[in-house]
Design a protein around this motif. Structure first.
Motif, short mmCIF file in Angstrom:
data_model
loop_
_atom_site.label_atom_id
_atom_site.label_comp_id
_atom_site.label_asym_id
_atom_site.label_seq_id
_atom_site.Cartn_x
_atom_site.Cartn_y
_atom_site.Cartn_z
N GLY B 88 0.76 -1.32 -0.03
CA GLY B 88 -0.11 -0.01 0.08
C GLY B 88 0.86 1.33 0.00
N THR B 89 0.27 2.24 -0.70
CA THR B 89 1.02 3.62 -0.66
C THR B 89 0.08 4.75 -1.00
N GLU B 90 0.53 5.94 -0.50
CA GLU B 90 -0.41 6.98 -0.87
C GLU B 90 -0.64 7.41 -2.36
N ASP B 91 0.49 7.04 -2.99
CA ASP B 91 0.83 7.66 -4.42
C ASP B 91 1.39 6.57 -5.36
N VAL B 92 0.26 5.79 -5.75
CA VAL B 92 0.55 4.66 -6.72
C VAL B 92 1.29 5.07 -7.92
N MET B 116 -12.19 -2.51 -4.45
CA MET B 116 -12.92 -1.74 -3.42
C MET B 116 -12.60 -0.11 -4.03
N GLY B 117 -12.57 -0.16 -5.58
CA GLY B 117 -12.06 1.41 -5.86
C GLY B 117 -11.07 1.76 -5.83
N SER B 118 -9.94 0.97 -5.47
CA SER B 118 -8.43 1.30 -5.15
C SER B 118 -7.68 1.58 -6.76
N SER B 119 -6.67 2.30 -6.64
CA SER B 119 -5.64 2.50 -7.84
C SER B 119 -4.72 1.45 -7.80
N ILE B 120 -4.35 0.58 -8.60
CA ILE B 120 -3.28 -0.32 -8.66
C ILE B 120 -2.50 -0.33 -10.03
#
Lengths: 142, 142
Positions: B88-92, B116-120
């Protein structure tokens, strides 16, 4: 009761090179190193984050110290990659006995010594949908 | 900056059976389920612990929705097991660009939508000592 992801165990051919990859690429630093002769591995623990149960999650980088160790044989077959995952518990013996009672094969009769003086056991991957699964109780004195 | 183990991605042939294994064996409950058509997976997220960066660590159980998806092809070759790990990071985007600059292949030009709507995004396993590695920025609105 399993309360955290304790670590992800990653098998590698060259521990020093792999440690350097994780440091240079992500900034992860070595928290602890040791040789576990019983398991036949030289290892480095990289602490990634604290966990809500008061413990922590690590990457555990593993280089075999001999070809006939479990990790050595696994590497020869699979190449580098994720070797196992580990869940943290306050009671590795109690939890592993309860899990054995559900029909999952536990690899040791009694817990053995893992990283940083922890008590560990493993569950058979064929009983865990292909995932070699470790249970860990940390050593609070470490 | 990567601040937690976000999840361990585990590929399985039958999501419902695998969810039931993790529930019955360890008491882990399903936190979220979804189908990601772009990735070609049906998935269940099991929340294991909170993390010191304010996030959480999950197991992500993945069943392919089609044989030609990345997970479908991986399963056909390898069988069930750990498919990837995710930090996990604040800034993918910023972190993946910095990592690309170090010579590690990043699989997407722009982050895509994950659980869950994350950016990956993903890093090439051959550049990561055999570990398919995902970077995730959570969606705070989820």
């Amino acid at each position: 009761m399993l309360t955290r992801i304790d670590h992800i165990g990653i098998a590698c051919f060259d521990l020093d090179k792999t440690v350097e990859f994780y440091r240079a690429t992500y900034g992860f630093e070595v928290f602890h190193t040791e040789v576990n002769e019983e398991q036949g591995v030289r290892e480095a623990m990289l602490k990634i984050n604290g966990t809500s149960d008061g413990g922590a999650s690590y990457l555990q980088l593993l280089e075999p110290t001999r070809e006939d160790s479990a990790v050595g044989k696994w590497l020869a077959k699979n190449g580098e990659g994720v070797h196992h995952i580990a869940f943290g518990t306050e009671d590795v013996l109690g939890d592993s006995e309860a899990i054995r009672g559900k029909g999952v094969r536990v690899l040791y009769d009694q817990p053995r010594t893992g990283s940083m003086g922890s008590s560990i056991t493993f569950l058979h991957p064929k009983d865990c949908h292909g995932v070699l699964t470790e249970l860990v109780t940390s050593n609070p004195d470490h």
